[in-house]
Design a protein around this motif. Structure first.
Motif, mmCIF file in Angstrom:
data_model
loop_
_atom_site.group_PDB
_atom_site.id
_atom_site.type_symbol
_atom_site.label_atom_id
_atom_site.label_comp_id
_atom_site.label_asym_id
_atom_site.label_seq_id
_atom_site.Cartn_x
_atom_site.Cartn_y
_atom_site.Cartn_z
ATOM 1 N N LEU A 128 0.778 -1.040 -0.045
ATOM 2 C CA LEU A 128 -0.019 -0.108 0.059
ATOM 3 C C LEU A 128 0.822 1.257 -0.087
ATOM 4 O O LEU A 128 0.449 2.281 -0.631
ATOM 5 C CB LEU A 128 -1.026 0.020 1.083
ATOM 6 C CG LEU A 128 -2.097 -0.781 1.262
ATOM 7 C CD1 LEU A 128 -2.925 -0.866 2.429
ATOM 8 C CD2 LEU A 128 -3.067 -0.126 -0.130
ATOM 9 N N ARG A 129 2.087 1.294 0.657
ATOM 10 C CA ARG A 129 2.876 2.453 0.799
ATOM 11 C C ARG A 129 3.287 2.653 -0.720
ATOM 12 O O ARG A 129 3.332 3.895 -1.048
ATOM 13 C CB ARG A 129 4.005 2.252 1.974
ATOM 14 C CG ARG A 129 3.667 2.369 2.988
ATOM 15 C CD ARG A 129 4.788 2.144 4.010
ATOM 16 N NE ARG A 129 4.500 2.111 5.559
ATOM 17 C CZ ARG A 129 4.316 0.892 6.198
ATOM 18 N NH1 ARG A 129 4.510 -0.251 5.407
ATOM 19 N NH2 ARG A 129 3.974 0.802 7.313
ATOM 20 N N ALA A 130 3.814 2.012 -1.382
ATOM 21 C CA ALA A 130 4.253 1.769 -2.632
ATOM 22 C C ALA A 130 3.169 2.305 -3.682
ATOM 23 O O ALA A 130 3.381 3.326 -4.195
ATOM 24 C CB ALA A 130 4.775 0.387 -3.241
ATOM 25 N N LEU A 131 2.087 1.659 -3.657
ATOM 26 C CA LEU A 131 1.017 2.199 -4.648
ATOM 27 C C LEU A 131 0.356 3.696 -4.181
ATOM 28 O O LEU A 131 0.028 4.350 -5.164
ATOM 29 C CB LEU A 131 -0.038 1.145 -4.004
ATOM 30 C CG LEU A 131 0.226 -0.336 -5.019
ATOM 31 C CD1 LEU A 131 -1.052 -1.109 -4.534
ATOM 32 C CD2 LEU A 131 0.132 -0.233 -6.396
ATOM 33 N N ALA A 132 0.218 3.910 -2.792
ATOM 34 C CA ALA A 132 -0.080 5.119 -2.539
ATOM 35 C C ALA A 132 0.818 6.238 -3.011
ATOM 36 O O ALA A 132 0.217 7.523 -3.072
ATOM 37 C CB ALA A 132 -0.010 5.180 -0.982
ATOM 38 N N ARG A 133 2.146 6.142 -3.381
ATOM 39 C CA ARG A 133 2.940 7.037 -3.628
ATOM 40 C C ARG A 133 2.507 7.538 -5.270
ATOM 41 O O ARG A 133 3.005 8.811 -5.724
ATOM 42 C CB ARG A 133 4.289 6.752 -3.815
ATOM 43 C CG ARG A 133 4.850 6.898 -2.436
ATOM 44 C CD ARG A 133 6.331 6.520 -2.314
ATOM 45 N NE ARG A 133 7.076 5.255 -2.607
ATOM 46 C CZ ARG A 133 7.292 4.199 -1.761
ATOM 47 N NH1 ARG A 133 7.034 4.522 -0.607
ATOM 48 N NH2 ARG A 133 7.642 3.046 -2.175
ATOM 49 N N GLU A 134 1.822 6.543 -5.964
ATOM 50 C CA GLU A 134 1.567 6.783 -7.290
ATOM 51 C C GLU A 134 0.109 6.865 -7.797
ATOM 52 O O GLU A 134 -0.135 7.467 -8.705
ATOM 53 C CB GLU A 134 2.178 5.672 -8.132
ATOM 54 C CG GLU A 134 3.644 5.673 -8.000
ATOM 55 C CD GLU A 134 4.403 4.624 -9.075
ATOM 56 O OE1 GLU A 134 4.084 4.690 -10.150
ATOM 57 O OE2 GLU A 134 5.313 3.987 -8.349
ATOM 58 N N PHE A 135 -0.690 6.388 -7.015
ATOM 59 C CA PHE A 135 -2.025 6.275 -7.224
ATOM 60 C C PHE A 135 -2.911 6.633 -6.151
ATOM 61 O O PHE A 135 -2.761 6.794 -4.962
ATOM 62 C CB PHE A 135 -2.376 4.853 -7.455
ATOM 63 C CG PHE A 135 -1.630 4.128 -8.687
ATOM 64 C CD1 PHE A 135 -1.987 4.375 -9.914
ATOM 65 C CD2 PHE A 135 -0.602 3.410 -8.220
ATOM 66 C CE1 PHE A 135 -1.406 3.723 -10.792
ATOM 67 C CE2 PHE A 135 0.098 2.570 -9.057
ATOM 68 C CZ PHE A 135 -0.326 2.770 -10.464
ATOM 69 N N ASP A 136 -4.180 7.228 -6.577
ATOM 70 C CA ASP A 136 -5.203 7.679 -5.574
ATOM 71 C C ASP A 136 -5.928 6.284 -5.279
ATOM 72 O O ASP A 136 -6.245 5.443 -5.957
ATOM 73 C CB ASP A 136 -6.283 8.589 -6.051
ATOM 74 C CG ASP A 136 -5.841 10.062 -6.278
ATOM 75 O OD1 ASP A 136 -4.772 10.168 -5.504
ATOM 76 O OD2 ASP A 136 -5.979 10.487 -7.308
ATOM 77 N N ILE A 137 -5.918 6.189 -3.716
ATOM 78 C CA ILE A 137 -6.535 4.645 -3.458
ATOM 79 C C ILE A 137 -7.882 5.161 -2.675
ATOM 80 O O ILE A 137 -7.536 5.761 -1.604
ATOM 81 C CB ILE A 137 -5.468 3.839 -2.547
ATOM 82 C CG1 ILE A 137 -4.385 3.617 -3.510
ATOM 83 C CG2 ILE A 137 -6.148 2.674 -1.970
ATOM 84 C CD1 ILE A 137 -3.337 2.713 -2.775
ATOM 85 N N HIS A 138 -8.780 4.301 -2.679
ATOM 86 C CA HIS A 138 -10.098 4.468 -1.765
ATOM 87 C C HIS A 138 -10.324 3.043 -1.482
ATOM 88 O O HIS A 138 -10.150 2.136 -2.133
ATOM 89 C CB HIS A 138 -11.413 5.013 -2.542
ATOM 90 C CG HIS A 138 -11.192 6.433 -3.028
ATOM 91 N ND1 HIS A 138 -11.989 7.471 -2.458
ATOM 92 C CD2 HIS A 138 -10.461 7.030 -4.124
ATOM 93 C CE1 HIS A 138 -11.788 8.676 -3.045
ATOM 94 N NE2 HIS A 138 -10.849 8.369 -3.982
ATOM 95 N N ALA A 139 -10.424 3.008 -0.120
ATOM 96 C CA ALA A 139 -10.799 1.786 0.568
ATOM 97 C C ALA A 139 -11.946 1.527 1.340
ATOM 98 O O ALA A 139 -12.318 2.569 2.140
ATOM 99 C CB ALA A 139 -9.474 1.347 1.455
ATOM 100 N N VAL A 140 -12.680 0.533 0.978
ATOM 101 C CA VAL A 140 -14.003 0.413 1.678
ATOM 102 C C VAL A 140 -14.019 -0.972 2.717
ATOM 103 O O VAL A 140 -13.528 -2.187 1.788
ATOM 104 C CB VAL A 140 -15.222 0.134 0.825
ATOM 105 C CG1 VAL A 140 -16.641 0.000 1.543
ATOM 106 C CG2 VAL A 140 -15.467 1.489 -0.106
ATOM 107 N N PHE A 141 -14.062 -0.865 3.848
ATOM 108 C CA PHE A 141 -14.017 -2.134 4.984
ATOM 109 C C PHE A 141 -15.178 -2.406 5.408
ATOM 110 O O PHE A 141 -16.195 -1.609 5.614
ATOM 111 C CB PHE A 141 -13.128 -1.963 5.731
ATOM 112 C CG PHE A 141 -11.797 -1.599 5.482
ATOM 113 C CD1 PHE A 141 -10.695 -2.823 5.127
ATOM 114 C CD2 PHE A 141 -11.318 -0.415 5.255
ATOM 115 C CE1 PHE A 141 -9.556 -2.230 4.804
ATOM 116 C CE2 PHE A 141 -9.862 0.138 4.906
ATOM 117 C CZ PHE A 141 -9.201 -1.132 4.481
ATOM 118 N N VAL A 142 -15.730 -3.749 5.518
ATOM 119 C CA VAL A 142 -16.932 -4.217 6.382
ATOM 120 C C VAL A 142 -16.236 -4.828 7.509
ATOM 121 O O VAL A 142 -15.560 -6.028 7.202
ATOM 122 C CB VAL A 142 -17.760 -5.000 5.508
ATOM 123 C CG1 VAL A 142 -18.956 -5.700 6.230
ATOM 124 C CG2 VAL A 142 -18.376 -4.285 4.357
ATOM 125 N N SER A 143 -16.345 -4.415 8.790
ATOM 126 C CA SER A 143 -15.625 -4.927 10.021
ATOM 127 C C SER A 143 -16.710 -5.298 11.005
ATOM 128 O O SER A 143 -17.696 -4.858 11.085
ATOM 129 C CB SER A 143 -14.691 -3.844 10.327
ATOM 130 O OG SER A 143 -14.040 -4.159 11.517
#
Length: 358
Positions: free
Chosen positions: A1-16
C-alpha cells in the motif's frame, strides 16, 4: 500500500466486525488513502442466532459466509465511489466481498483469494461429527462451490495465497489467470527463555472453526497422552476466546487460555514448540510463519503447514494422528538438541522463501 499510494489515488471500503479507533486508521490516513468503514455485528454472529435468515438465504442460493458480510450502506457507498471516480482497478480482498462489485464491468478486477472456500468447507464437513452441523456444512459447501465457480470468472486475475491453492483453483474451478502471491515474512528473533515447565504454544482466534477444532482435538486426544509421559507439560493458547466452544472442553489445570494478546513475544520466548494440530482449513498458516520466524520449533499435521514448503525432519515434525503428534511433541520437549536444530532450520527457511528479496 505504501508503494501504491505514492503513485495512485486509493479508496478503501471495509466491512468490519469491530469499530476501529482513529488510531487504527491513522496509518492509512497518513498514506492519503480515503477510508470508509462499515461496522456489522453479523460478521461474528453464530449461525444459530438467526435460523430463519439462514434458511431464507439458503433457499435463494446464497452461502452464509457471503450474506454475513452483506451491508446495505457499504454496497451503496461502493457503487457511488465507482460511479463517481471510475477507477482503473478494483481490488477485492476475499471472495465474499465480491458481492459489492457492480454488474457492469468497466475496470480491471483483481481478487486476493485467501482460501479456496469450497475446499475449506470440505475439510470442515469430513471432520465434523455433529449431524446438524454436518448438514449445515454440506449445504454451505455446495452453495459455496457454485458461488465460487461463478464469481471467479468475473476477475481478470486471481492472487492465491499458496501454490497449493493455485493448483486447487486450476483443478477444481478451471481458472487460468491465477498466480501465487509471494508471502513476505521476516525473521523476528526473540530472547528465548527456559520456561519453568515444558511449554507448548498454540496461536489462533478460537472464534474461527478450524482453530476451535484444532484446540478441541488436541485437548481431547493428544494432550492427555503427553502429560502421561511429561506430567508438568503446559499447553498455552493465545488468541481471542470463544466461550460457546470452550464450554465443551475439559480444561485441566496445566492448560492456559490467555485470550487476545497484542504482543506475542513473551509467549514465543517461553515456548519449547508451537503446535498446529489442524484437521480443517486451507490457505496458508501465518501462525506457522510466526513460529518459524521467531525460532520456535513447529509440530504440525500436514494441513497445519498447507502451502508452506517446510519438510518433516528438516524444519518441522509432521504427524496426522494423535499418536504421531504425541510422539513428536514429547521428543522435542525432551531434546534441546532437536529444538535448536529445528529453530535454526526454520529461520533459514524464512530467509530463503519469505524474505523481501526472494
Amino acid at each position: 500500500l505504501r508503494a501504491l499510494a505514492r503513485e495512485f489515488d486509493i479508496h478503501a471500503v471495509f466491512v468490519s466486525e469491530y469499530k476501529p479507533s482513529k488510531k487504527d486508521l491513522q496509518e492509512l490516513h497518513d498514506l492519503s488513502i480515503k477510508v470508509n468503514v462499515f461496522y456489522s455485528d453479523r460478521v461474528l454472529a453464530s449461525v444459530k442466532d438467526d435460523l430463519v435468515d439462514l434458511a431464507n438465504h439458503f433457499i435463494r442460493g446464497i452461502p452464509h459466509y457471503v450474506f454475513q458480510y452483506l451491508h446495505k450502506n457499504a454496497y451503496i457507498a461502493v457503487q457511488e465511489i465507482i460511479k463517481l471516480l471510475n477507477p482503473d482497478i478494483i481490488h477485492v480482498d476475499h471472495l465474499n466481498m465480491s458481492q459489492y462489485l457492480p454488474k457492469e464491468k468497466n475496470q480491471i478486477r483483481l481478487l486476493e483469494h485467501h482460501n479456496v472456500e469450497t475446499h475449506l468447507y470440505w475439510t470442515r464437513f469430513i471432520h465434523t461429527g455433529r449431524i446438524t452441523r454436518k448438514i449445515y456444512l454440506f449445504i454451505e459447501m455446495m452453495l459455496t462451490f457454485f458461488y465460487e465457480w461463478k464469481t471467479l470468472r468475473h476477475f481478470d486475475h486471481i492472487l492465491a495465497i499458496s501454490d497449493n491453492d493455485t493448483k486447487r483453483l486450476q483443478n477444481i474451478f478451471r481458472v487460468e489467470k491465477v498466480s501465487t502471491q509471494p508471502m513476505v515474512y521476516t525473521v523476528h528473533p526473540v530472547n528465548h527463555k527456559r520456561a519453568k515447565h515444558p511449554y507448548i504454544l498454540f496461536i489462533g482466534n478460537l472464534g474461527w472453526p478450524p482453530n476451535e477444532d484444532a484446540v478441541g482435538w488436541f485437548l481431547k486426544d493428544v494432550f492427555p497422552k503427553i502429560i502421561k509421559q511429561i506430567p508438568d507439560a503446559q499447553f498455552h493458547v493465545v488468541g481471542k476466546r470463544q466461550p460457546r466452544y470452550e464450554k465443551d472442553w475439559v480444561i485441566p489445570r496445566n492448560v492456559f487460555l490467555h485470550g487476545y494478546q497484542k504482543n506475542l513475544d513473551p509467549f514465543l520466548s517461553n515456548a519449547y514448540l508451537c503446535v498446529l494440530p489442524f484437521r480443517m482449513g486451507g490457505g496458508l498458516r501465518l501462525k506457522c510463519l510466526t513460529a518459524l520466524s521467531a525460532g520456535v520449533p513447529v509440530v504440525s499435521t500436514s494441513l497445519g503447514i498447507d502451502g508452506i514448503k517446510i519438510r518433516h525432519g528438516v524444519e518441522c515434525f509432521i504427524a496426522n494422528d494423535s499418536k504421531g503428534l504425541t510422539n513428536g511433541i514429547t521428543l522435542l520437549l525432551r531434546s534441546s538438541f532437536l529444538r535448536k536444530k529445528y529453530s535454526r532450520a526454520g529461520s533459514e527457511y524464512i530467509n530463503k522463501y519469505h524474505s523481501i528479496n526472494q
